[in-house]
Every structure is written in structure tokens, then in C-alpha cells.
Design a protein around this motif. Structure first.
Motif, PDB file in Angstrom:
ATOM      1  N   VAL A  15      40.215 -29.437 -15.549  1.00 21.15           N
ATOM      2  CA  VAL A  15      39.898 -30.838 -15.858  1.00 21.15           C
ATOM      3  C   VAL A  15      38.407 -31.120 -15.620  1.00 21.15           C
ATOM      4  CG1 VAL A  15      40.304 -33.235 -15.183  1.00 21.15           C
ATOM      5  CG2 VAL A  15      42.224 -31.703 -15.491  1.00 21.15           C
ATOM      6  N   VAL A  16      37.878 -30.593 -14.505  1.00 21.71           N
ATOM      7  CA  VAL A  16      36.443 -30.801 -14.236  1.00 21.71           C
ATOM      8  C   VAL A  16      35.617 -30.154 -15.345  1.00 21.71           C
ATOM      9  CG1 VAL A  16      34.549 -30.211 -12.666  1.00 21.71           C
ATOM     10  CG2 VAL A  16      36.688 -31.063 -11.744  1.00 21.71           C
ATOM     11  N   ALA A  17      36.002 -28.924 -15.733  1.00 21.28           N
ATOM     12  CA  ALA A  17      35.270 -28.232 -16.810  1.00 21.28           C
ATOM     13  C   ALA A  17      35.380 -29.015 -18.118  1.00 21.28           C
ATOM     14  CB  ALA A  17      35.818 -26.823 -16.987  1.00 21.28           C
ATOM     15  N   ALA A  18      36.569 -29.558 -18.384  1.00 22.07           N
ATOM     16  CA  ALA A  18      36.773 -30.304 -19.632  1.00 22.07           C
ATOM     17  C   ALA A  18      35.898 -31.558 -19.660  1.00 22.07           C
ATOM     18  CB  ALA A  18      38.237 -30.686 -19.772  1.00 22.07           C
ATOM     19  N   VAL A  19      35.892 -32.283 -18.549  1.00 15.97           N
ATOM     20  CA  VAL A  19      35.096 -33.523 -18.500  1.00 15.97           C
ATOM     21  C   VAL A  19      33.602 -33.184 -18.594  1.00 15.97           C
ATOM     22  CG1 VAL A  19      34.481 -35.504 -17.055  1.00 15.97           C
ATOM     23  CG2 VAL A  19      36.858 -34.794 -17.243  1.00 15.97           C
ATOM     24  N   ARG A  20      33.225 -32.077 -17.924  1.00 14.98           N
ATOM     25  CA  ARG A  20      31.822 -31.632 -17.959  1.00 14.98           C
ATOM     26  C   ARG A  20      31.414 -31.252 -19.385  1.00 14.98           C
ATOM     27  NH1 ARG A  20      27.485 -31.283 -17.911  1.00 14.98           N
ATOM     28  NH2 ARG A  20      25.969 -30.006 -16.841  1.00 14.98           N
ATOM     29  N   VAL A  36      40.285 -43.069 -23.951  1.00 10.16           N
ATOM     30  CA  VAL A  36      41.636 -42.606 -24.277  1.00 10.16           C
ATOM     31  C   VAL A  36      41.795 -41.133 -23.902  1.00 10.16           C
ATOM     32  CG1 VAL A  36      43.211 -42.146 -26.209  1.00 10.16           C
ATOM     33  CG2 VAL A  36      41.990 -44.293 -26.097  1.00 10.16           C
ATOM     34  N   VAL A  37      40.800 -40.318 -24.271  1.00 11.77           N
ATOM     35  CA  VAL A  37      40.869 -38.880 -23.986  1.00 11.77           C
ATOM     36  C   VAL A  37      40.886 -38.627 -22.471  1.00 11.77           C
ATOM     37  CG1 VAL A  37      39.566 -36.720 -24.156  1.00 11.77           C
ATOM     38  CG2 VAL A  37      39.889 -38.135 -26.168  1.00 11.77           C
ATOM     39  N   THR A  38      40.066 -39.361 -21.737  1.00 13.02           N
ATOM     40  CA  THR A  38      40.019 -39.170 -20.283  1.00 13.02           C
ATOM     41  C   THR A  38      41.371 -39.497 -19.656  1.00 13.02           C
ATOM     42  OG1 THR A  38      37.730 -39.889 -20.407  1.00 13.02           O
ATOM     43  CG2 THR A  38      38.665 -39.727 -18.219  1.00 13.02           C
ATOM     44  N   LEU A  39      41.969 -40.609 -20.104  1.00 15.13           N
ATOM     45  CA  LEU A  39      43.282 -40.984 -19.561  1.00 15.13           C
ATOM     46  C   LEU A  39      44.333 -39.936 -19.919  1.00 15.13           C
ATOM     47  CD1 LEU A  39      43.354 -44.816 -20.318  1.00 15.13           C
ATOM     48  CD2 LEU A  39      43.024 -43.710 -18.108  1.00 15.13           C
ATOM     49  N   SER A  42      44.021 -36.684 -17.842  1.00 12.96           N
ATOM     50  CA  SER A  42      44.545 -36.788 -16.474  1.00 12.96           C
ATOM     51  C   SER A  42      46.068 -36.785 -16.474  1.00 12.96           C
ATOM     52  CB  SER A  42      43.996 -38.039 -15.783  1.00 12.96           C
ATOM     53  OG  SER A  42      44.367 -39.173 -16.530  1.00 12.96           O
ATOM     54  N   ASN A  43      46.663 -37.410 -17.489  1.00 17.73           N
ATOM     55  CA  ASN A  43      48.133 -37.408 -17.583  1.00 17.73           C
ATOM     56  C   ASN A  43      48.674 -36.021 -17.878  1.00 17.73           C
ATOM     57  OD1 ASN A  43      49.187 -39.834 -16.976  1.00 17.73           O
ATOM     58  ND2 ASN A  43      49.019 -40.682 -19.018  1.00 17.73           N
ATOM     59  N   LEU A  44      48.027 -35.348 -18.820  1.00 18.26           N
ATOM     60  CA  LEU A  44      48.488 -34.013 -19.224  1.00 18.26           C
ATOM     61  C   LEU A  44      48.395 -33.026 -18.068  1.00 18.26           C
ATOM     62  CD1 LEU A  44      46.867 -33.691 -22.732  1.00 18.26           C
ATOM     63  CD2 LEU A  44      49.288 -33.521 -22.226  1.00 18.26           C
ATOM     64  N   ALA A  45      47.312 -33.159 -17.298  1.00 18.02           N
ATOM     65  CA  ALA A  45      47.122 -32.225 -16.184  1.00 18.02           C
ATOM     66  C   ALA A  45      48.194 -32.425 -15.119  1.00 18.02           C
ATOM     67  CB  ALA A  45      45.738 -32.413 -15.586  1.00 18.02           C
ATOM     68  N   SER A  46      48.651 -33.667 -14.981  1.00 21.00           N
ATOM     69  CA  SER A  46      49.597 -33.937 -13.892  1.00 21.00           C
ATOM     70  C   SER A  46      50.998 -33.390 -14.193  1.00 21.00           C
ATOM     71  CB  SER A  46      49.662 -35.432 -13.605  1.00 21.00           C
ATOM     72  OG  SER A  46      50.304 -36.079 -14.668  1.00 21.00           O
ATOM     73  N   LEU A  60      47.506 -26.924 -20.560  1.00 20.35           N
ATOM     74  CA  LEU A  60      46.159 -26.457 -20.908  1.00 20.35           C
ATOM     75  C   LEU A  60      45.844 -26.583 -22.398  1.00 20.35           C
ATOM     76  CD1 LEU A  60      45.804 -23.242 -18.679  1.00 20.35           C
ATOM     77  CD2 LEU A  60      45.065 -25.563 -18.210  1.00 20.35           C
ATOM     78  N   ILE A  61      46.822 -26.235 -23.232  1.00 16.12           N
ATOM     79  CA  ILE A  61      46.568 -26.282 -24.685  1.00 16.12           C
ATOM     80  C   ILE A  61      46.267 -27.719 -25.150  1.00 16.12           C
ATOM     81  CG2 ILE A  61      47.631 -25.926 -26.986  1.00 16.12           C
ATOM     82  CD1 ILE A  61      46.963 -23.273 -25.869  1.00 16.12           C
ATOM     83  N   PRO A  62      47.097 -28.711 -24.787  1.00 14.32           N
ATOM     84  CA  PRO A  62      46.742 -30.080 -25.212  1.00 14.32           C
ATOM     85  C   PRO A  62      45.393 -30.545 -24.662  1.00 14.32           C
ATOM     86  CG  PRO A  62      48.989 -30.016 -24.411  1.00 14.32           C
ATOM     87  CD  PRO A  62      48.385 -28.702 -24.096  1.00 14.32           C
TER      88      PRO A  62
END
Lengths: 225, 126
Positions: A15-20, A36-39, A42-46, A60-62
Motif C-alpha cells: 500500500v505504501v509503495a502504491a501510494v508512493r 476514490v482510489v485511495t479509499l 485501503s479497503n482492498l488491502a484490509s 494485490l491484483i485489484p
């Protein structure tokens, strides 16, 4: 439990790498699509984090697809203004030449209370003082005051101000930043000369800022080095 | 520009994983369906030794396939198949013919569903 532990660590890194990878922006400056993507990320990761019956790849894929879409969309927005208008919309002028644009406010579903609140956050306490107010695409309000309500600055007052350049933190907790030194056009030798003249050694410095003119400010570390 | 390269790499990676996943699922389910079908046919013609051999092969093949499938498929779905296949050799040895055949049918349906769930079809999309 160990699986959850390891998965959480892995997803945190992802998630950190994705946001970076998506780029630096403050939360308040996020465009609609970015929010929208940020929200969603975080949902997908959880999901695979808390449910070990789901494969890690199902999260990971989504996430990867969202990052790809977001970067591609932002690249397209850069090149195609029409696409940007579709995704981000246009800035809306809610006060023009000191006059409230009620139709525009209605289309934004913005009440007068909302407008006054946002103006106050911009240190404007009367609508009468505003020449133009624009709701930007990220939802923030930009305000241009009427010329007679603007605070005078050094330029119009004719007061000459010496140019000091950028002030940067060159030492933080005893560690010298070469990058900050390059920004204020100084070098390590200058830093050590300054510290010598003050009778200080590097580990004794908590904070040192400097500017292009060679002015500096030092805070000693409490309780010695 | 670096970001666009990262996106291209990521895109290639996700597409490769997705395509490989679907192809691997198809290959595994086809092979498993064939093995279970062989066990079922052998049992139907009364050849219990062959049926036992094929049901054991199905269990062992599935164990190998499970390691890869669980990387991208719901674990619950795979465990259901684990449980169905696990009883096949026992049922064959105990000569519980009808139950063996119905478990074979059940596992065939599970394999079909497993393969179906990875296909890019309108049913799966919506």
C-alpha cells in the motif's frame, strides 16, 4: 495469527509503495478520482489482511489495477484537457466581482453557511471583502479580496526587502543534510566553520537552519550530545 | 516517465498473472476431471482396483495442484474439493459403490465450477 502478521506487513509495504507510485499529494488536495482510489486501496488491502481464507493475490491484483488506472488517468489528464474536465470537473466561480453567484452555488449544493465557513478559514470575515471566490476541482476555495481590502505588502509600499533565499534545515538532531545545504548554496565546510566559531560539535546541535545569505540559527541539544 | 514504465511493468505483471492463473486452473481442472472420470468409469464397469488407483492418483494430483491454486483462489473453495476427494479411496476400498459414484459426480461438478469461476464471461462479470 502468524499469517495475518506477515500478510499485514506485506500489504503495508504494497500500500505504501502504491501510494508512493501514485505521487505525492496531501489528502486535502486529492482530486475526486484519487480520493476514490485511495479509499478503495485501503479497503482492498484490509480484506486479505483479516481473512486468511482469501489469497493474498485477491487483494494485490485489484490494488495493482487501481494504481495502473490512476496513473494512466492522471497521465491522460495531463495530455487531454477534455478528459481532465470529465474526471475532475471545472473550477466554479461562486463570487464574481463581489457578487454571489447563486445559480453556481445551487449547482454545487453549497449553502451560504458553507461559503462563509470556508471564507473564514481563509481569514476573510466578510463576504463584502471578496472580489472573487472560486471553488477549485479539489473542493478548496480560492479567494481574491477586493483591492482596498488586501493587506499591503512590501512591494506596493515601496519598502525594499533584501532577498534572503530559501531557509533550510541543514542539521537535524546532529545529522547534516547535504541536500538542504545544496538548496541554500552552502557546504559542509561552511557548517563546520560556523560550528567551530560557536564552539560546538555536530552531535551537540539539535537544529540548524541556514539561508543563501549565510544567516543561520542554531538550537543546542538539551542535556548535551 | 519513470512512473509510466512502472505502470507498464505492473500492467504486464498483472495481465500475466491473470492469464496464467486462468490457464493453470483450466489445465488442472481438465486433468483432474479426466482422472476422476476414469475412476468413475472403472467403478461403473466393476473394476475396483483401477477405480482405487485412479482415486488415489486424483488425491495425490490434487495435493500438488492445491499448492499453486491456493495462491490465487479462495481457500474455502479448494478445501471443499480436498474433502470430496479425500473420501474417494476409502469409499472404493469399502465397496460403497453408489456413494463413490455420487462423490465422483460431486467432485466433477466442483472442478467444473472451479474452472468456470476463472473464465472471463458475462456471468462472472456481473
Amino acid at each position: 495469527m502468524t499469517i495475518s502478521f506477515v500478510r499485514t506487513l506485506l500489504l503495508y509495504i504494497v500500500v505504501v509503495a502504491a501510494v508512493r507510485l501514485m505521487g505525492k499529494r496531501q489528502i486535502s488536495e486529492l482530486q475526486t478520482s484519487e480520493l476514490v482510489v485511495t479509499l478503495l486501496i485501503s479497503n482492498l488491502a484490509s480484506v486479505p489482511m483479516e481473512d486468511t481464507a482469501k489469497p493474498l493475490l485477491s487483494g494485490l491484483i485489484p490494488i495493482a489495477v487501481l494504481v495502473i488506472s490512476e496513473i494512466t488517468a492522471s497521465g491522460a489528464m495531463l495530455k487531454i484537457p477534455a478528459f481532465r474536465r470529465v474526471i475532475c470537473g471545472r473550477p466554479v466561480v461562486v463570487i464574481s466581482h463581489g457578487k454571489l453567484q447563486q445559480t453556481e452555488m445551487k449547482s454545487l449544493r453549497m449553502t451560504t453557511d458553507d461559503l462563509c465557513e470556508q471564507l473564514r478559514q481563509k481569514d476573510v470575515f466578510s463576504v463584502e471583502d471578496v472580489d472573487f471566490a472560486i471553488v477549485e476541482t479539489n473542493g478548496k476555495l480560492s479567494v481574491i479580496k477586493k483591492p482596498d481590502k488586501e493587506q499591503p505588502t512590501a512591494g506596493p509600499l515601496g519598502v525594499a526587502q533584501p532577498r534572503k533565499g530559501l531557509e533550510t534545515v541543514v542539521i537535524s538532531d546532529g545529522v547534516v543534510s547535504d541536500f538542504a545545504l545544496s538548496l541554500c548554496c552552502q557546504d559542509r565546510k561552511w557548517v563546520s566553520d560556523v560550528l567551530d566559531s560557536k564552539g560546538l560539535i555536530l552531535p551537540e546541535v539539535f537544529l540548524m537552519t541556514a539561508d543563501e545569505k549565510g544567516d543561520y540559527f542554531i538550537v543546542r541539544k538539551e542535556g548535551g550530545a | 516517465m519513470k512512473r509510466m514504465w512502472a505502470v507498464l511493468v505492473l500492467l504486464a505483471l498483472t495481465l500475466t498473472i491473470s492469464v496464467l492463473g486462468a490457464r493453470h486452473t483450466r489445465a488442472v481442472t481438465l486433468q483432474m476431471e479426466r482422472t476422476v472420470q476414469e475412476a468413475k468409469t472403472a467403478q461403473e464397469r466393476g473394476d475396483e482396483d483401477t477405480a482405487l488407483a485412479f482415486s488415489r492418483k486424483a488425491v495425490s494430483d490434487w495435493r500438488d495442484a492445491h499448492r499453486v491454486l491456493c495462491l490465487y483462489m479462495l481457500h474455502d473453495r479448494l478445501e471443499d474439493i480436498d474433502q470430496t476427494l479425500a473420501v474417494l479411496p476409502e469409499l472404493c476400498q469399502d465397496e460403497q459403490r453408489e456413494e463413490f459414484l455420487s462423490e465422483c459426480d460431486r467432485s466433477l461438478a466442483q472442478f467444473w465450477y472451479l474452472n468456470e469461476s476463472e473464465l472471463l464471461t458475462l456471468d462472472n462479470l456481473f
